[in-house]
Design a protein around this motif. Structure first.
Motif, PDB file in Angstrom:
ATOM      1  N   LEU A  37     -13.134 106.615  31.968  1.00  0.00           N
ATOM      2  CA  LEU A  37     -11.973 106.303  32.953  1.00  0.00           C
ATOM      3  C   LEU A  37     -10.815 107.194  33.087  1.00  0.00           C
ATOM      4  O   LEU A  37     -10.236 107.382  34.290  1.00  0.00           O
ATOM      5  N   PRO A  38     -10.377 107.802  31.968  1.00  0.00           N
ATOM      6  CA  PRO A  38      -9.162 108.968  32.334  1.00  0.00           C
ATOM      7  C   PRO A  38      -9.768 109.818  33.064  1.00  0.00           C
ATOM      8  O   PRO A  38      -8.973 110.403  33.887  1.00  0.00           O
ATOM      9  N   ARG A  86      -1.148 111.476  35.183  1.00  0.00           N
ATOM     10  CA  ARG A  86      -0.695 110.486  34.377  1.00  0.00           C
ATOM     11  C   ARG A  86      -1.087 109.029  34.470  1.00  0.00           C
ATOM     12  O   ARG A  86      -0.825 108.402  33.502  1.00  0.00           O
ATOM     13  N   VAL A  87      -1.356 108.702  35.474  1.00  0.00           N
ATOM     14  CA  VAL A  87      -2.007 107.243  35.827  1.00  0.00           C
ATOM     15  C   VAL A  87      -2.923 107.374  34.804  1.00  0.00           C
ATOM     16  O   VAL A  87      -3.420 106.461  34.349  1.00  0.00           O
ATOM     17  N   GLY A  88      -3.920 108.515  34.926  1.00  0.00           N
ATOM     18  CA  GLY A  88      -5.328 108.324  34.261  1.00  0.00           C
ATOM     19  C   GLY A  88      -5.247 108.052  32.786  1.00  0.00           C
ATOM     20  O   GLY A  88      -5.669 107.314  32.254  1.00  0.00           O
ATOM     21  N   SER A 103      -8.552 114.107  27.766  1.00  0.00           N
ATOM     22  CA  SER A 103      -8.999 114.202  28.988  1.00  0.00           C
ATOM     23  C   SER A 103      -8.058 114.794  30.022  1.00  0.00           C
ATOM     24  O   SER A 103      -8.459 115.445  30.865  1.00  0.00           O
ATOM     25  N   VAL A 104      -7.107 114.416  29.859  1.00  0.00           N
ATOM     26  CA  VAL A 104      -5.885 114.672  30.815  1.00  0.00           C
ATOM     27  C   VAL A 104      -5.921 116.354  30.556  1.00  0.00           C
ATOM     28  O   VAL A 104      -5.407 117.190  31.496  1.00  0.00           O
ATOM     29  N   ILE A 105      -5.730 116.784  29.539  1.00  0.00           N
ATOM     30  CA  ILE A 105      -5.365 118.188  29.046  1.00  0.00           C
ATOM     31  C   ILE A 105      -6.467 119.022  29.492  1.00  0.00           C
ATOM     32  O   ILE A 105      -6.375 120.008  30.209  1.00  0.00           O
ATOM     33  N   PHE A 106      -7.798 118.407  29.564  1.00  0.00           N
ATOM     34  CA  PHE A 106      -8.874 119.491  29.535  1.00  0.00           C
ATOM     35  C   PHE A 106      -9.114 119.309  31.055  1.00  0.00           C
ATOM     36  O   PHE A 106      -9.584 120.345  31.868  1.00  0.00           O
TER      37      PHE A 106
END
Length: 684
Positions: free
Chosen positions: A320-321, A331-333, A365-368
């Motif tokens: 999902l993210p 940021r929504v993720g 997930s958001v970082i990578f």
């Protein structure tokens, strides 16, 4: 108040998502029903699906604890004192009642008439006949007996001990060397002295029993604890527990877990809606994106529900993210993945370790997945996240469990879940892109492939336009990075922004190298129609090629409502009635740029074409031309509808000049070697 149609659609999406989420989660709390009786053999291993108090065992422990509490008594010290006082008064009364002037018979009659202890006249007469010294001896002996009796508690409900104590006192009297009448009289008296000195304290007893009951910790059956193993007979206690857990056909309906599930689903959905409406209103008002968000959330739940059959540690941690980050917004993720972690924790049985890993992987997930340029980047990111997940899961396992093998196995499952999530993301991404027509960086980069049919046609049929598009892409991308706009979208859209020129490439200056200008043979107003029409034709070609809407918007807006000044002035100068030449007939139909990306595209397109027209470009000429183009666009109001500030305009202009300086820099003219003699080839 009239509600718009798209609002109803949005409400419909919310309701459908709530229902689907509830159904998926319902499968995690509903048990298969069995018809069992006491003594039946368990067909499967029955495990607790929730933490449950073993009421039967707990009740038995409480009853044992309460029964072990002894009755509490309160000591009355006055009972002993009163007994000694009565003893002293009795014997001293007999001693002091003697009077030489009165006969013993008369004294005995008086004492008997008092009727205090039920002693007859003969009894008192026998006592009066005993010497005072013997009576004092009897008094001391009886008092010693009283003291001895009251050394231990004499409880009011202990009739046997009271009887034994009275017997002890009468035995003391039997030891006296008095006549039987005197002994019987004293016995009648001493038995009245034996009274209970400890009385039942109901309040203290109740308090101790309550403390004993409260001291019992309820016997808790932990989630996943085996109630009865397959093949074992079911006893009454186990049957009652299975009934409470809802495994039996005759189990009553327990509305509590279902009510809790409904509330949880509603609350999380409302939080997500409020979050999007408050911070991302554009996404909230986009019904298609709202549908996409809730579809992905429920898809992640469904995948988790299927995967958790193997192990609660194998769940699509990053599914999902990653998808929300790629398809919607970073940021929504991250935020929505954290909210949906509540649902995933229900699916995994509220496993604390899994919940912590879900939160960790949402952030990772958001970082990578910061910038995905090809699908392999997803697998690379998944591998890195899986390594971190394995290490963290292993450390948590060592903290929460003493089993090294279980910790390693669960950590491997968790890492596998992350890798599997990456594979699922790659598999679902093209399907979602095409279904919802979502533009991702991956899709944009695929469209940037020079082998795309439209780009190949540009190269072959309109090479000047193709080169112009490449240059516009370079300018726009560099400026977008400066303004933190979507640089990849701008670069790719620049490649396609002039595809409409493929209909008549020879009518555009950049494609007229070494050929005659066809505009010289037609009227200015017809030339204007041909020039303006390339936007409309470009949109039709983009629609046919199924290009993303974002690219089509930039094609439509890259000229805004700009005036085709050359043909307008030509027509006006050659017209018999210049006032009859209307300016609006020589303007592009628009619309004006609506986004920062569209504004950058317009400026890059205009500036590149203008600078290209300079015959002998120098730094001064380029700067003057760029300044003029920017000034004209601002004065014409072409940037009024996009969120570009004057500060942004200044940054874009400086960035364009920097790019042009690298293109039109001065080059050293290499001298010829004048000493070099021409070579003469020999004839063979």
């Amino acid at each position: 108040m009239r509600i718009e149609r798209k609002t109803w659609w949005r409400y419909g999406v919310f309701m459908v998502s709530i229902i689907v989420t509830f159904i998926i989660l319902l499968t995690s709390i509903v048990n298969k029903k069995y018809d069992l009786k006491v003594g039946d053999i368990a067909p499967v291993d029955f495990r607790a699906n929730v933490d449950l108090v073993d009421e039967v065992t707990t009740k038995a422990l409480i009853e044992d604890a309460v029964a072990s509490v002894q009755n509490q008594y309160t000591q009355e010290l006055e009972v002993r004192r009163n007994a000694l006082k009565e003893s002293n008064d009795f014997f001293n009364g007999i001693i002091n009642s003697r009077n030489p002037m009165v006969s013993l018979d008369e004294i005995a009659t008086v004492l008997s008439e008092r009727g205090t202890y039920g002693i007859s006249e003969d009894g008192y007469f026998a006592l009066l006949s005993i010497d005072n010294s013997d009576l004092r001896y009897a008094l001391n002996t009886i008092n010693n007996g009283i003291n001895k009796i009251y050394e231990t508690p004499l409880e009011e409900d202990d009739e046997s001990k009271i009887t034994r104590s009275k017997t002890e006192m009468t035995d003391i009297v039997d030891s006296f060397s008095f006549n039987e009448a005197a002994k019987n009289a004293i016995k009648q008296f001493v038995v009245t002295l034996v009274k209970p000195n400890y009385f039942y304290d109901e309040e203290a007893t109740a308090r101790l029993k309550e403390e004993a009951e409260n001291s019992i910790t309820p016997v808790l059956i932990k989630k996943n604890q085996t109630i009865v193993k397959e093949g074992d007979p079911v006893n009454a206690n186990q049957l009652e527990i299975l009934s409470e857990l809802g495994y039996l056909s005759e189990s009553g309906f327990n509305a509590l877990p279902y009510s809790g599930l409904v509330v949880a689903v509603l609350v999380i959905h409302l939080i997500i809606v409020f979050y999007l409406k408050r911070f991302y209103k554009a996404i909230y008002e986009d019904t298609k994106k709202i549908a996409l968000i809730f579809l992905l959330m429920n898809l992640a739940l469904a995948l988790a529900r299927a995967m958790v059959i193997i192990s609660p540690f194998i769940v699509p941690y990053t599914f999902l993210p990653m998808l929300l980050t790629i398809l919607v917004k970073k940021r929504v993720g991250q935020s929505l993945a954290l909210y949906s972690a509540v649902f995933l924790s229900i699916v995994t049985g509220f496993n604390v370790q899994v919940l912590l890993l879900l939160m960790l992987t949402s952030i990772l997930s958001v970082i990578f997945i910061n910038k995905v340029e090809e699908r392999n980047d997803i697998l690379k990111s998944s591998f890195y996240i899986s390594v971190v997940t394995f290490v963290v899961s292993l450390s948590l396992g060592f903290l929460l469990s003493n089993s090294v093998m279980d910790s390693i196995r669960n950590s491997l499952f968790a890492a596998s879940g992350v890798i599997l999530s990456g594979i699922l993301v790659i598999g679902f991404l093209p399907l979602i892109e095409n279904t919802f027509n979502v533009v991702t960086e991956i899709k944009l980069l695929e469209l940037a492939n020079p082998n795309h049919p439209l780009l190949k046609r540009l190269q072959m049929e309109a090479p000047g336009t193709y080169h112009h598009s490449i240059m516009v892409g370079n300018l726009a991308e560099a400026a977008a990075e400066e303004l933190h706009a979507n640089s990849i979208l701008l670069r790719v859209a620049a490649y396609y922004h002039d595809i409409g020129k493929l209909s008549r490439p020879q009518f555009f200056k950049e494609n007229q190298i070494g050929s005659k200008n066809p505009h010289d043979e037609i009227s200015p107003n017809l030339s204007t129609l041909i020039i303006i029409n390339h936007v409309k034709i470009g949109l039709e070609m983009a629609e046919k090629a199924k290009l993303p809407q974002e690219i089509k918007d930039l094609i439509a807006q890259h000229h805004g409502t700009t005036l085709v000044k050359y043909f307008y002035l030509t027509m006006k100068n050659n017209a018999e009635d210049p006032d009859s030449v209307k300016e609006e007939d020589y303007r592009y139909p628009g619309p004006k740029p609506k986004t920062r990306e569209a504004g950058i595209m317009m400026l890059a397109d205009s500036v590149e074409a203008a600078v290209r027209s300079i015959s002998d470009p120098t730094q001064g000429k380029v700067e003057a031309m760029v300044y003029k183009i920017f000034k004209d666009k601002l004065e014409d109001g072409q940037l009024d509808e996009c969120d570009i500030t004057f500060s942004d305009v200044s940054k874009i202009r400086k960035n364009f000049l920097k790019t042009f300086s690298s293109i039109y820099h001065e080059r050293i003219e290499y001298p010829e070697d004048k000493r070099k003699k021409p070579t003469v080839r020999r004839k063979q």
